[in-house]
Scaffold this active site. Structure first.
Site, PDB file in Angstrom:
ATOM      1  CE1 TYR A  81      -4.059  -2.025   1.153  1.00 47.02           C
ATOM      2  CE2 TYR A  81      -2.341  -3.310   2.251  1.00 47.02           C
ATOM      3  CZ  TYR A  81      -3.640  -3.183   1.783  1.00 47.02           C
ATOM      4  OH  TYR A  81      -4.520  -4.223   1.958  1.00 47.02           O
ATOM      5  CG  ASP A  95     -11.420   5.872   7.308  1.00 41.44           C
ATOM      6  OD1 ASP A  95     -12.336   6.294   8.051  1.00 41.44           O
ATOM      7  OD2 ASP A  95     -11.609   4.964   6.477  1.00 41.44           O
TER       8      ASP A  95
END
Length: 231
Positions: A81, A95
């Site tokens: 990632y 998030d």
């Protein structure tokens, strides 16, 4: 590339670039619908080999037909990632799905501290998954408990971080690259990273760049797949 009906039934592996604000389930549903509509068939097996959060984008492996039986083999592969942490604040979902709930000072945080902190995450460890996730507990997905404000006890899971590189530091933003085992939540790494800094952090953006030897650069967008299957 063979897009015959026979190829989909016998089993096809598709590399798809999942867009932001799509769930992995929506991608699978879209591909299933396109195959069924294009070939006028009633059903076809389609599944994905590892969920990506709605706010993340990047590589999603999608299997069709007989290949769906081998999905676990693809799920077990290493994942890579790239993304960005926001340092100095937290959110309940770790998030941008939820609003900032706390802010912290970052005046004592510098490049050296950030790099030393990243090294603490290398290797095997136990990770708590985010409460805002699709993991099931007693038949319900965790985010259903979270949205109702219910407290649940989460089992920690063993993960392995093979590489963790900070690629750009421009506080409060820190860009990173991570290579990790299956089941790793990068959102949880963001939250834990903030705790290790004695501050806070959340995941601002995330892109999955590879699964095993399969690369995002070779993936099709949903629109590209639709054009190719129709033509």
């Amino acid at each position: 590339m063979d897009f015959s009906l026979e190829s989909f039934i016998n089993g096809k592996l598709l590399l798809i670039n999942k867009p932001i604000n799509w769930t992995s389930f929506q991608v699978v549903n879209k591909i299933r619908w396109l195959i069924k509509s294009n070939y006028a068939i009633k059903k076809i097996r389609v599944g994905h080999a590892g969920t990506l959060d709605p706010l993340a984008q990047g590589l999603l492996i999608v299997c069709t037909g007989k290949l769906t039986k081998k999905i676990v083999e693809y799920q077990d592969k290493k994942k890579s990632y790239s993304g960005t942490f926001f340092i100095g604040a937290t959110t309940p979902s770790f998030d941008l799905e939820t609003e900032i709930d706390s802010t912290y000072s970052i005046k004592n945080i510098d490049k050296k501290i950030l790099i030393l902190t990243s090294k603490k995450f290398l290797g095997k460890s136990k990770q708590s998954p985010p409460i805002f996730s699709a993991i099931k507990l007693k038949g319900k997905k965790l985010y259903n408990y979270a949205r109702k404000g219910e407290n649940v006890k989460l089992e920690k899971r063993e993960i392995n971080i093979y590489k963790f590189e900070l690629t750009k530091i421009n506080l409060p933003l820190v860009d990173f690259r991570i290579e990790c085992s299956k089941g790793t939540y990068i959102r949880s790494i963001a939250n834990d990273f903030g705790k290790e800094l004695k501050s806070g952090a959340y995941l601002q953006n995330l892109v999955r760049t590879s699964i095993g030897n399969y690369k995002l650069k070779n993936a099709l967008s949903i629109n590209d797949f639709e054009k190719m299957i129709i033509n």
